[in-house]
Write a protein that holds these residues in place. Structure first.
Motif, PDB file in Angstrom:
ATOM      1  N   LYS A   1       0.834  -1.204   0.000  1.00  8.14           N
ATOM      2  CA  LYS A   1       0.000   0.000   0.000  1.00  8.14           C
ATOM      3  C   LYS A   1       0.867   1.251   0.000  1.00  8.14           C
ATOM      4  O   LYS A   1       0.813   2.096   0.904  1.00  8.14           O
ATOM      5  N   ARG A   2       1.696   1.332  -1.035  1.00  8.97           N
ATOM      6  CA  ARG A   2       2.574   2.487  -1.230  1.00  8.97           C
ATOM      7  C   ARG A   2       2.641   2.789  -2.723  1.00  8.97           C
ATOM      8  O   ARG A   2       2.187   1.984  -3.540  1.00  8.97           O
ATOM      9  N   SER A   3       3.256   3.901  -3.093  1.00  9.56           N
ATOM     10  CA  SER A   3       3.201   4.303  -4.501  1.00  9.56           C
ATOM     11  C   SER A   3       4.518   4.823  -5.064  1.00  9.56           C
ATOM     12  O   SER A   3       4.551   5.323  -6.175  1.00  9.56           O
ATOM     13  N   SER A   4       5.642   4.698  -4.312  1.00 10.01           N
ATOM     14  CA  SER A   4       6.891   5.312  -4.753  1.00 10.01           C
ATOM     15  C   SER A   4       8.052   4.321  -4.782  1.00 10.01           C
ATOM     16  O   SER A   4       8.077   3.335  -4.043  1.00 10.01           O
TER      17      SER A   4
ATOM     18  N   THR B   1       7.137   8.477  -8.170  1.00  9.14           N
ATOM     19  CA  THR B   1       5.826   8.225  -7.577  1.00  9.14           C
ATOM     20  C   THR B   1       4.833   7.957  -8.702  1.00  9.14           C
ATOM     21  O   THR B   1       4.694   8.775  -9.632  1.00  9.14           O
TER      22      THR B   1
ATOM     23  N   ARG C   1       7.684  11.520   1.744  1.00 12.59           N
ATOM     24  CA  ARG C   1       7.745  10.255   1.014  1.00 12.59           C
ATOM     25  C   ARG C   1       8.325   9.123   1.872  1.00 12.59           C
ATOM     26  O   ARG C   1       8.488   8.012   1.394  1.00 12.59           O
TER      27      ARG C   1
ATOM     28  N   GLN D   1       7.112   7.375   4.218  1.00 17.66           N
ATOM     29  CA  GLN D   1       6.187   6.274   4.463  1.00 17.66           C
ATOM     30  C   GLN D   1       5.594   5.727   3.162  1.00 17.66           C
ATOM     31  O   GLN D   1       4.659   4.920   3.199  1.00 17.66           O
ATOM     32  N   ASP D   2       6.153   6.158   2.033  1.00 18.97           N
ATOM     33  CA  ASP D   2       5.542   5.797   0.747  1.00 18.97           C
ATOM     34  C   ASP D   2       6.483   5.003  -0.157  1.00 18.97           C
ATOM     35  O   ASP D   2       6.138   4.674  -1.282  1.00 18.97           O
TER      36      ASP D   2
END
Length: 484
Positions: free
Chosen positions: A150-153, A447, A197, A199-200
């Protein structure tokens, strides 16, 4: 002759391999053919012996570079060089008999039509079973799969240059009193928090030059592993999601000052020892098998997107005066073709990663026979990437951040090309003496969004204070959907 059940790949190391073997065949009535196993390749000796014992008396000899096949009658197989009569071994590798794990005594060598399917099936391997129910010796690229994150980077770092040229303190070598520098993991984590970023980050992409001048000593390798594992821990990611490609400082292809010669070319073809340390480092970092190809297609599964990452070895040139130039070779285009055929059931972005440059970044590139810049087959790789639907190519090497867009003109009947963005990363870890001009250390974050890939490149200060933003832009690309 019967249908071959085993194929061996070879190349001409500055001589005509087939002619050398045929000369002895005509004189002695038979010739020994040595299987020049790669150092990291899975043992194939037992496969050769087993196939021969089961009645497989014909082998296929494949020169993929020259696109030539030869069918050979196999009279005998030996796994012990002491049982091989040296007069029937070609002179150019006769003195290396002890280093060759399997020998085939050939009584006939006849040219046969070249088969692309067989040639491509070798990938980076040198031995291939042609039995339909036996794939034990096939070297095929693997795909690393995981649960969706559940992340995007994706964090991109490059040119760390651990060893003499590393610019940060380490856990083993902390800063002295008065030294305001911080460790690399701390500097990166602090800056990622500034841009929200930290936590991503779902994975780390590192494009080579982990070390300096091939310093794979136990101390240096231990330091690299400690710093990268601490970074992954701080970001909350698995080491399986660290994707790496080798740099020219990681794979030293011959000693400094050594000139190119037939001897060194044969040595490299036999064992590829120059890859051994890097392969062991890769295994220690994320448990990638030693014999996995250096060119790989992998996946990072994000919550909303699948990221398909093609990492290429741009250090394929062996022992020539041009050895430091980037070169990938046939494996790259082949792997990119495979990437283009991959399923895209979920919205998918495709990334190509390597170490050497695909376009110039220096204002003036000084000609140098040692070669430090471009990938010699850059256009072939970029065109193959474009055809495979790659959105972004990213690399390191000359420590200078740049952003470019490559697009070829469609030929008659071709679909329009969308082009490939090229991101040249700066150096994340090199000491200032290794960086050109006033360039500081830097890193990038990719990202992934529905409307494109946001590229944020940042200066990275060794004191962990805030640096400048180099790029912060959304690249105009769209994810692939349903095999689009």
């Amino acid at each position: 002759m019967e249908t071959p059940r085993l194929a061996l790949r070879f190349r001409d190391p500055g001589i005509d391999t087939i002619s050398e073997h045929k000369q002895i065949l005509e004189k002695e009535g038979a010739v020994w053919w040595g299987w020049w196993k790669k150092d990291a390749e899975s043992p194939g000796q037992t496969v050769i012996l087993k196939l021969h014992e089961s009645g497989a008396k014909t082998v296929l000899l494949v020169n993929r570079h020259a696109r030539k096949n030869y069918t050979a009658k196999c009279l005998r197989v030996e796994g012990d060089a002491d049982n091989v009569d040296t007069l029937r071994i070609p002179a150019y590798y006769r003195d290396k008999a002890k280093r060759i794990p399997a020998w085939l005594l050939l009584g006939e060598i006849i040219e046969s039509p070249y088969d692309d399917a067989i040639g491509n099936s070798f990938q980076e391997g040198t031995i291939l079973s042609l039995l339909p129910d036996d794939e034990s010796t096939n070297t095929l690229p693997s795909t690393t799969r995981a649960e969706r994150i559940k992340r995007s980077s994706l964090l991109h770092i490059s040119d760390l240059h651990f060893g003499d040229d590393y610019g940060f303190p380490t856990a083993e070598n902390p800063p002295k009193i008065g030294d305001i520098r911080k460790r690399l993991p701390e500097c990166l984590l602090r800056d990622l928090k500034r841009i929200k970023r930290d936590q991503d980050i779902a994975g780390i992409l590192a494009t080579g030059d982990f070390t300096t001048r091939g310093d794979w000593s136990d101390k240096t390798m231990g330091t690299i592993l400690r710093e990268l594992n601490d970074l992954a821990r701080d970001l909350g990611i698995s080491s399986e999601n660290i994707f790496i490609a080798p740099g020219n400082h990681d794979i030293v292809r011959y000693a400094a000052g050594a000139g190119p010669d037939i001897e060194s070319l044969i040595d490299k073809q036999i064992d590829l020892k120059h890859e051994r340390d890097y392969r062991f480092f890769r295994y220690k970092l994320n448990k990638t098998a030693i014999d996995e190809p250096l060119n790989r297609n992998q996946e990072l599964l994000l919550e909303d997107f699948t990221i398909q990452i093609c990492t290429l070895n741009s250090c394929a040139l062996v022992s020539t005066k041009w050895t430091e130039y980037g070169y990938i070779g046939e494996f790259g285009a082949q792997l990119l073709e495979e990437l283009g055929r991959k399923s895209t059931e979920a919205p998918t972005y495709r990334i190509l990663a390597l170490h050497h440059h695909l376009m110039p970044v220096s204002r003036v590139d000084t000609p140098n026979t040692d070669g430090v810049s471009l990938t010699l087959d850059a256009i072939q790789i970029l065109d193959s990437a474009d055809q495979a639907g790659v959105h972004l190519a990213i690399h390191g090497h000359q420590h200078t951040p740049r952003l470019a867009h490559y697009k070829n003109i469609a030929s008659n009947g071709e679909a329009p090309h969308s082009g490939v963005y090229i991101v040249a990363g700066g150096s994340t870890g090199a000491h200032e003496k290794r960086r050109a001009g006033s360039e500081r250390n830097s890193y990038s974050v990719l990202t992934f969004k529905s409307n494109g890939i946001q590229l944020c490149s940042r200066e990275l200060r060794t004191d962990a204070k805030e640096g400048a933003t180099i790029f912060d832009t959304v690249l105009d690309v769209k994810p692939l959907i349903k095999n689009q």
